[in-house]
Design an enzyme around this catalytic site. Structure first.
Site, PDB file in Angstrom:
ATOM      1  N   GLY A  12       0.782  -1.232   0.000  1.00 12.34           N
ATOM      2  CA  GLY A  12       0.000   0.000   0.000  1.00 12.34           C
ATOM      3  C   GLY A  12       0.811   1.278   0.000  1.00 12.34           C
ATOM      4  O   GLY A  12       0.335   2.331   0.409  1.00 12.34           O
ATOM      5  N   THR A  13       2.055   1.228  -0.494  1.00  7.08           N
ATOM      6  CA  THR A  13       2.849   2.472  -0.517  1.00  7.08           C
ATOM      7  C   THR A  13       2.257   3.476  -1.497  1.00  7.08           C
ATOM      8  O   THR A  13       2.327   4.687  -1.280  1.00  7.08           O
ATOM      9  CB  THR A  13       4.320   2.206  -0.894  1.00  7.08           C
ATOM     10  OG1 THR A  13       4.376   1.684  -2.213  1.00  7.08           O
ATOM     11  CG2 THR A  13       4.970   1.261   0.093  1.00  7.08           C
ATOM     12  N   ASN A  14       1.641   2.981  -2.575  1.00  3.84           N
ATOM     13  CA  ASN A  14       0.999   3.918  -3.510  1.00  3.84           C
ATOM     14  C   ASN A  14      -0.275   4.493  -2.904  1.00  3.84           C
ATOM     15  O   ASN A  14      -0.579   5.673  -3.089  1.00  3.84           O
ATOM     16  CB  ASN A  14       0.704   3.222  -4.836  1.00  3.84           C
ATOM     17  CG  ASN A  14       1.949   3.129  -5.717  1.00  3.84           C
ATOM     18  OD1 ASN A  14       2.425   4.145  -6.198  1.00  3.84           O
ATOM     19  ND2 ASN A  14       2.470   1.944  -5.874  1.00  3.84           N
ATOM     20  N   ILE A  93      -7.255  -9.538 -11.427  1.00  2.00           N
ATOM     21  CA  ILE A  93      -7.732  -9.133 -12.758  1.00  2.00           C
ATOM     22  C   ILE A  93      -8.983  -8.261 -12.587  1.00  2.00           C
ATOM     23  O   ILE A  93      -9.766  -8.483 -11.663  1.00  2.00           O
ATOM     24  CB  ILE A  93      -8.123 -10.381 -13.603  1.00  2.00           C
ATOM     25  CG1 ILE A  93      -6.948 -11.359 -13.675  1.00  2.00           C
ATOM     26  CG2 ILE A  93      -8.620  -9.986 -14.986  1.00  2.00           C
ATOM     27  CD1 ILE A  93      -5.805 -10.880 -14.518  1.00  2.00           C
ATOM     28  N   ASN A 108      -4.554   3.072 -13.377  1.00  2.00           N
ATOM     29  CA  ASN A 108      -3.625   2.081 -12.832  1.00  2.00           C
ATOM     30  C   ASN A 108      -2.213   2.635 -12.888  1.00  2.00           C
ATOM     31  O   ASN A 108      -1.864   3.396 -13.796  1.00  2.00           O
ATOM     32  CB  ASN A 108      -3.713   0.792 -13.667  1.00  2.00           C
ATOM     33  CG  ASN A 108      -2.766  -0.289 -13.150  1.00  2.00           C
ATOM     34  OD1 ASN A 108      -2.715  -0.558 -11.963  1.00  2.00           O
ATOM     35  ND2 ASN A 108      -1.996  -0.876 -14.066  1.00  2.00           N
ATOM     36  N   HIS A 110       1.650   1.413 -13.294  1.00  2.00           N
ATOM     37  CA  HIS A 110       2.450   0.246 -13.676  1.00  2.00           C
ATOM     38  C   HIS A 110       3.922   0.629 -13.561  1.00  2.00           C
ATOM     39  O   HIS A 110       4.316   1.695 -14.055  1.00  2.00           O
ATOM     40  CB  HIS A 110       2.104  -0.212 -15.095  1.00  2.00           C
ATOM     41  CG  HIS A 110       2.891  -1.402 -15.545  1.00  2.00           C
ATOM     42  ND1 HIS A 110       2.613  -2.678 -15.098  1.00  2.00           N
ATOM     43  CD2 HIS A 110       3.982  -1.501 -16.340  1.00  2.00           C
ATOM     44  CE1 HIS A 110       3.504  -3.520 -15.616  1.00  2.00           C
ATOM     45  NE2 HIS A 110       4.347  -2.826 -16.376  1.00  2.00           N
TER      46      HIS A 110
HETATM   47  C1  GRF Z   1       4.901  -2.259  -6.626  1.00  2.00           C
HETATM   48  O1  GRF Z   1       5.674  -3.165  -7.417  1.00  2.00           O
HETATM   49  C2  GRF Z   1       4.404  -1.162  -7.506  1.00  2.00           C
HETATM   50  O2  GRF Z   1       5.369  -0.851  -8.492  1.00  2.00           O
HETATM   51  C3  GRF Z   1       3.215  -1.767  -8.165  1.00  2.00           C
HETATM   52  O3  GRF Z   1       2.627  -2.607  -7.158  1.00  2.00           O
HETATM   53  C4  GRF Z   1       3.654  -2.992  -6.207  1.00  2.00           C
HETATM   54  C5  GRF Z   1       3.270  -2.723  -4.774  1.00  2.00           C
HETATM   55  O4  GRF Z   1       2.766  -1.441  -4.672  1.00  2.00           O
HETATM   56  N1  GRF Z   1       2.337  -0.734  -8.636  1.00  2.00           N
HETATM   57  P1  GRF Z   1       2.131  -0.920  -3.255  1.00  2.00           P
HETATM   58  O5  GRF Z   1       3.294  -0.669  -2.327  1.00  2.00           O
HETATM   59  O6  GRF Z   1       1.232  -2.010  -2.719  1.00  2.00           O
HETATM   60  O7  GRF Z   1       1.409   0.336  -3.599  1.00  2.00           O
END
Ligand code: GRF
Length: 208
Positions: A12-14, A93, A108, A110
């Site tokens: 969940g960093t994004n 998906i 999304n 990527h």
């Molecule tokens: C990472 O590889 C990111 O590049 C891709 O999903 C993975 C985990 O992202 N979008 P997150 O830390 O769960 O947001």
């Protein structure tokens, strides 16, 4: 003020970058109202809870088909009056029923410069493994609208990141997240919520 629903599968960093961008004012016309995880126990759900945002689990194995899962996600998002769905590290998906219900309203992130290193099998660390294997000098991240071609929707934003000597997939993944993903995803969301994005076929234009 648009309502944002975020789909997650991992750390969940994004999602965190989006929540922080709302708090800091980078995103002014949007707020995260719900987080949907593809499985229980992912840290993204903890991040949502820490921020006082609802977190639910809609796992593929709990549904008899992709279409049933899609229907459940659509029903959940509609019940929260979601205007924009963001796939942030989402590894499940999404089927036609969800895509059609939110046409050009699903974005999304990527972790490569699409059309390189994308499509079936290219997710998470696998992307960076292939980048290093190929020996490219530049990689990066892409934010795009979601259509029924995996990683094939119209591109909204991209940011390049240098591949450096001695990079491992993990080191490169972190650099791409820090230098690209966590910046262009909130920025793209802000543009969407400000009503500045128009889509004409494959071309996304940013209005002034
Ligand atoms: C990472 O590889 C990111 O590049 C891709 O999903 C993975 C985990 O992202 N979008 P997150 O830390 O769960 O947001």
């Amino acid at each position: 003020m648009l309502n944002i629903g975020v789909l997650v599968s991992g750390g969940g960093t994004n999602l965190q970058a989006i929540l922080d961008a709302v708090d800091s004012g980078i995103i002014q016309n949007g707020r995260v109202v719900t987080v949907v995880a593809s499985k229980a126990g992912v840290y993204a759900l903890q991040r949502a809870e820490n921020h006082g945002v609802e977190g639910v689990v809609l796992a593929k194995r709990d549904f008899s088909s992709q279409d049933e899962l899609d229907a459940a996600i659509v029903a959940h998002m509609k019940s929260r009056n979601v205007d924009l769905i963001v796939m942030a590290g989402y590894l499940s998906i999404v089927g036609d029923r969800l895509i059609d219900a939110y046409e050009n309203k699903i974005i999304n992130i990527h972790p490569s410069l699409i059309p390189s290193f994308c499509g079936k099998g290219y997710y998470g660390l696998h992307v960076h493994e292939k980048v290093l294997e190929y020996g490219v000098k530049l990689t990066g991240a892409t934010v795009h609208f979601v259509n029924n071609v995996p990683d094939g929707g119209a591109i909204i934003a991209q940011k390049a990141v240098a591949v450096e000597e001695g990079d491992t997939p993990e080191v490169l993944q972190k650099r791409v997240m820090e230098q690209a993903e966590w910046h262009i995803l909130p920025q793209a969301i802000a543009w969407f919520c400000d009503g500045r994005l128009t889509v004409d076929g494959r071309n996304v234009r940013l209005l002034p």
